[in-house]
Design an enzyme around this catalytic site. Structure first.
Site, PDB file in Angstrom:
ATOM      1  N   ARG A 168      84.755  51.726  51.261  1.00 44.30           N
ATOM      2  CA  ARG A 168      85.026  50.315  51.827  1.00 44.30           C
ATOM      3  C   ARG A 168      84.353  49.365  50.804  1.00 44.30           C
ATOM      4  NH1 ARG A 168      80.201  49.456  51.849  1.00 44.30           N
ATOM      5  NH2 ARG A 168      80.736  47.668  52.706  1.00 44.30           N
ATOM      6  N   GLY A 169      84.527  48.171  51.238  1.00 40.39           N
ATOM      7  CA  GLY A 169      83.824  46.924  50.244  1.00 40.39           C
ATOM      8  C   GLY A 169      85.022  46.727  49.392  1.00 40.39           C
ATOM      9  N   ALA A 170      85.087  45.355  49.102  1.00 42.00           N
ATOM     10  CA  ALA A 170      86.357  45.026  48.568  1.00 42.00           C
ATOM     11  C   ALA A 170      86.655  45.571  47.019  1.00 42.00           C
ATOM     12  CB  ALA A 170      86.380  43.591  48.401  1.00 42.00           C
ATOM     13  N   ARG A 227      94.748  48.546  53.614  1.00 43.61           N
ATOM     14  CA  ARG A 227      93.914  47.516  54.287  1.00 43.61           C
ATOM     15  C   ARG A 227      94.421  46.199  53.855  1.00 43.61           C
ATOM     16  NH1 ARG A 227      87.554  48.548  54.608  1.00 43.61           N
ATOM     17  NH2 ARG A 227      87.900  46.971  56.398  1.00 43.61           N
ATOM     18  N   GLN A 235      77.526  48.441  58.748  1.00 42.30           N
ATOM     19  CA  GLN A 235      77.319  48.584  57.591  1.00 42.30           C
ATOM     20  C   GLN A 235      75.984  48.080  56.708  1.00 42.30           C
ATOM     21  OE1 GLN A 235      79.974  47.070  58.697  1.00 42.30           O
ATOM     22  NE2 GLN A 235      81.835  47.521  57.714  1.00 42.30           N
ATOM     23  N   ASP A 272      85.514  39.391  50.693  1.00 41.99           N
ATOM     24  CA  ASP A 272      86.759  39.991  50.404  1.00 41.99           C
ATOM     25  C   ASP A 272      87.976  39.196  49.850  1.00 41.99           C
ATOM     26  OD1 ASP A 272      85.284  41.479  53.060  1.00 41.99           O
ATOM     27  OD2 ASP A 272      86.231  42.829  51.987  1.00 41.99           O
ATOM     28  N   ASN A 314      84.929  37.259  54.576  1.00 37.50           N
ATOM     29  CA  ASN A 314      83.874  38.226  54.558  1.00 37.50           C
ATOM     30  C   ASN A 314      83.767  39.049  55.954  1.00 37.50           C
ATOM     31  OD1 ASN A 314      82.179  39.891  52.943  1.00 37.50           O
ATOM     32  ND2 ASN A 314      80.703  39.012  53.987  1.00 37.50           N
ATOM     33  N   LYS A 315      83.026  40.061  55.977  1.00 39.76           N
ATOM     34  CA  LYS A 315      82.782  40.808  57.248  1.00 39.76           C
ATOM     35  C   LYS A 315      82.649  40.009  58.307  1.00 39.76           C
ATOM     36  CE  LYS A 315      83.066  44.132  57.832  1.00 39.76           C
ATOM     37  NZ  LYS A 315      84.479  44.767  58.203  1.00 39.76           N
TER      38      LYS A 315
HETATM   39  O1  MRU Z   1      85.079  46.469  56.184  1.00 35.85           O
HETATM   40  P1  MRU Z   1      84.305  46.683  55.102  1.00 35.85           P
HETATM   41  O2  MRU Z   1      83.292  47.546  54.976  1.00 35.85           O
HETATM   42  O3  MRU Z   1      85.372  47.034  53.789  1.00 35.85           O
HETATM   43  O4  MRU Z   1      84.031  45.351  54.498  1.00 35.85           O
HETATM   44  C1  MRU Z   1      83.122  44.751  53.612  1.00 35.85           C
HETATM   45  C2  MRU Z   1      82.994  43.514  53.293  1.00 35.85           C
HETATM   46  O5  MRU Z   1      82.980  42.512  54.158  1.00 35.85           O
HETATM   47  C3  MRU Z   1      81.821  43.183  52.194  1.00 35.85           C
HETATM   48  O6  MRU Z   1      80.869  42.239  52.613  1.00 35.85           O
HETATM   49  C4  MRU Z   1      82.797  42.687  50.908  1.00 35.85           C
HETATM   50  O7  MRU Z   1      83.959  43.658  50.912  1.00 35.85           O
HETATM   51  C5  MRU Z   1      82.189  42.553  49.581  1.00 35.85           C
HETATM   52  S1  MRU Z   1      81.567  44.059  48.850  1.00 35.85           S
HETATM   53  C6  MRU Z   1      81.055  43.878  47.300  1.00 35.85           C
END
Ligand code: MRU
Length: 345
Positions: A47-49, A87, A194, A235, A245-246
């Site tokens: 996970r994470g963009a 996603r 996270q 994201d 973002n999250k």
């Molecule tokens: O749902 P996730 O864990 O994929 O969400 C991740 C985030 O929101 C991060 O802050 C974002 O992707 C940046 S990661 C460098």
């Protein structure tokens, strides 16, 4: 940091650290087909963009390598579509797929074996470029945040969320590398945790001081003068500087504004989506309500009660002090200044 979120191994397999099990178990899983990679993205093994961008690209390469010559084009199209449906919010996924599509279109005429090899090369290129971008944006961020010591972050925008080094945590790592004192306040980040599970885990490994707080404690800490700056990842960033973002990021940004605390977004330019003119156009993923109503399989809400689980929110651009990218720091007015960093914005 020795931890590898994702890699392509010598047997043409994708290997990923199962982030659902951290911090208690460190298990690497081997993926031999693209459908399994797609499922891993959906289930948040990875996970994470930027990391899901790399995973999608490697998934396409893995899928293409495994396709027999018969119906090759039809099968490859199916692989692209499957990856695109995993996603919806992080634009890095679609950005990476677009790069892979471009290579496919350009090299297809040179034969199946060549295009397979080229897709693999492109996925590895995306991987290596991401690490380089994070190191570069880290340097820019370290300069910008020079005077700050106590930094709040939300979610995990670290090595685990990227090909390596991280974005928000890349800035923190770069500060540490230049000898600056830095202490991180990591919001737990309900419901997937996270912050508590992942950010704490990787910072602890790097011996960077980190304190976990629940999301609701952020205001208290800001009011008490315990936060010098906020740094988060993203994201998807719209052309006007709105930032998805999250979930919970917006809350922190509003609080930061109230307390005159700078609120920085650290992201590679691949996270900027020139096709979205504002945050209102960014699709927000709605995840399984069980992620909220249950903790480690155990119900924490009464049976039958309604539960919502939007995975991201949008922080309006006027709450953002600056966007730290590998090409430099973008300051307001964003709708004007982003254009210099991303063509067509
Ligand atoms: O749902 P996730 O864990 O994929 O969400 C991740 C985030 O929101 C991060 O802050 C974002 O992707 C940046 S990661 C460098």
């Amino acid at each position: 940091m020795a931890v590898k979120t994702i890699r392509w191994d010598n047997h043409n397999h994708v290997v990923m650290l199962d982030q659902r099990l951290l911090p208690t178990k460190e298990i690497y899983r081997v993926y031999r087909d693209y459908e399994a990679v797609a499922q891993a993205i959906r289930d948040m093994v990875v996970r994470g963009a930027p990391a899901i961008g790399v995973a999608a690209a490697m998934g396409v390469a893995l899928g293409a390598v495994g396709v027999k010559d018969k119906n090759f084009d039809r099968e490859v199209e199916r692989i692209f579509r499957t990856m695109a449906k995993t996603r919806p919010t992080a634009v890095n996924l679609f950005w990476a797929l677009e790069r892979m599509r471009r290579v496919y279109a350009e090299k297809r005429s040179q034969g199946i074996e060549t295009v397979k090899q080229m897709l693999k090369n492109e996925a590895l290129k995306i991987y290596h470029e991401d690490i380089a971008a994070n190191r570069q944006l880290g340097k820019h961020g370290a300069k910008l945040l020079g005077a700050s010591t106590h930094i709040m972050t939300h979610c995990n925008a670290g090595a685990l969320a990227t090909a390596g080094y991280g974005t928000a945590l890349g800035v923190i790592r770069a500060m540490k590398e230049t000898g600056k004192n830095v202490e991180v306040l990591a919001n737990e980040t309900r419901p997937f945790l996270q912050g508590a599970r992942l950010t704490a885990w990787e910072l602890k490994k790097d011996k960077i001081p980190v304190t976990i707080v629940t999301d609701g404690m952020a205001g208290y800490l800001m009011q008490k003068g315990k936060v010098d700056a906020v740094v988060v990842g993203a994201d998807r960033i719209a052309a006007n500087g709105d930032v998805a973002n999250k979930i919970g990021t917006y809350l922190i940004a509003v609080l930061a504004k109230r307390h005159n605390i700078p609120f920085y977004v650290a992201a590679p330019t691949s996270t900027i989506d020139p096709k979205c003119s504002s945050g209102a156009e960014i699709p927000i993923e709605q995840r399984d309500p069980r992620e909220v109503s249950h903790i480690f399989g155990r119900a924490i809400t009464p049976r039958g009660v309604q539960v919502l689980n939007p995975a991201f929110d949008v922080t309006d651009h006027d709450l953002v002090s600056a966007i730290i990218t590998e090409k430099g720091v973008i300051t307001p007015p964003f709708s004007q200044n982003i254009r210099a960093y991303v063509p067509h914005a």
